[in-house]
Design an enzyme around this catalytic site. Structure first.
Site, short mmCIF file in Angstrom:
data_model
loop_
_atom_site.label_atom_id
_atom_site.label_comp_id
_atom_site.label_asym_id
_atom_site.label_seq_id
_atom_site.Cartn_x
_atom_site.Cartn_y
_atom_site.Cartn_z
N ALA A 192 0.99 -1.67 -0.13
CA ALA A 192 0.14 0.27 0.52
C ALA A 192 0.78 1.53 0.17
O ALA A 192 1.66 1.38 1.09
CB ALA A 192 -1.21 0.16 1.24
N ILE B 106 4.49 -0.85 3.51
CA ILE B 106 4.61 -0.36 2.93
C ILE B 106 5.38 0.28 1.54
O ILE B 106 6.56 0.21 1.33
CB ILE B 106 5.20 0.44 4.03
CG1 ILE B 106 4.69 0.37 5.46
CG2 ILE B 106 5.40 2.14 4.06
CD1 ILE B 106 3.22 0.56 5.66
N LYS B 107 4.55 1.08 1.30
CA LYS B 107 5.23 0.96 -0.45
C LYS B 107 5.72 2.60 -0.79
O LYS B 107 4.74 3.74 -0.34
CB LYS B 107 3.97 1.08 -1.62
CG LYS B 107 5.20 0.77 -2.92
CD LYS B 107 3.82 -0.05 -4.06
CE LYS B 107 3.89 0.34 -5.12
NZ LYS B 107 3.25 -0.13 -6.55
N LEU B 108 7.10 2.93 -0.64
CA LEU B 108 7.81 4.42 -1.06
C LEU B 108 8.30 4.95 -1.98
O LEU B 108 9.09 3.93 -2.69
CB LEU B 108 8.92 4.05 0.54
CG LEU B 108 8.13 4.34 2.02
CD1 LEU B 108 9.35 2.74 2.12
CD2 LEU B 108 8.35 5.50 2.65
#
Ligand code: G3P
Length: 217
Positions: free
Chosen positions: A56, A82-84
């Site tokens: 996400a 966690i997508k960054l």
């Protein structure tokens, strides 16, 4: 090779999961828009459906705001990743979140040096975008090979997640080069099974079986 599906469409995810093909899911802001759903609501449903990691993506661009959004996303479920974005703030957030025990996926990678930085920041996954490089007449698959070499040279544990996959050949080539994961749109994932000789062969077997008059009981 692990297969992730690149979508926020819960119907497609359920179908592929039933087939036993899914090791995880990736989403991004464009896929959330396409789903027409609320990010927290749909991501929760996806996390409940799939055992593997569900990426996400944060929407903030500065470190503090990214960390706040990451905290909200991480609360959704244990299998959130966690997508960054691949920016200096994104890398800083990656380092902090990884140190806190979160899974991280550094996205929008278009160069081997960017992938090197993501590995040094402890990313769980690096997402090189094959199709978008191909769109600019640069061979996206060569980037996967470069990253494989660099990661193997130094024993980095970051997994190469081949993204922006557009064709079944992208999947095959990424597998041959040694990508750890491919995130694939649902239609392309299902298209992997197709071969005209399989269809023709099955048709002939079924016709002959009919002629035997037998049944397997
Ligand atoms: O999840 C990121 C990604 O796979 C994007 O694909 O087709 O929008 O370049 P695409």
């Amino acid at each position: 090779m692990k297969f992730f599906v690149d979508t926020a469409d819960i119907g497609d995810i359920r179908e592929l999961n039933t087939l036993g093909l899914l090791d995880g899911v990736t989403t991004n802001p464009s896929l959330i828009l396409k789903s027409g759903r609320d990010i927290l609501e749909v991501t929760k449903e996806i996390c409940a459906e799939v055992d593997g990691p569900v990426s996400a993506e944060v929407a903030a661009t500065d470190y503090d705001a990214m960390m706040k959004e990451a905290a909200v996303l991480a609360k959704i479920a244990d299998n959130i990743c966690i997508k960054l974005p691949l920016t200096l703030d994104g890398l800083r957030a990656c380092k902090a979140l990884t140190s806190d025990g979160h899974k991280t996926n550094v996205t929008l990678c278009f160069s081997a040096n960017q992938a090197l930085l993501a590995a040094k920041a402890g990313a769980t996954y690096i997402s090189p975008f094959i199709g978008r490089l191909d769109d600019t007449a640069i061979n996206g698959m060569e980037l996967i090979g470069e990253i494989r070499t660099i990661y193997d040279n130094y024993g980095f544990q970051t997994e190469i997640l081949a993204a922006s996959i557009r064709t079944v050949n992208h999947v095959k080539e990424a597998a041959m080069i040694g990508a750890d994961v491919a995130t694939v749109p649902p239609a392309t994932l299902k298209a992997l099974v197709k071969h005209p000789l399989t269809d023709k062969g099955l048709e002939a077997f079924l016709a002959d079986w009919e002629k035997t008059g037998q049944s397997i009981t």
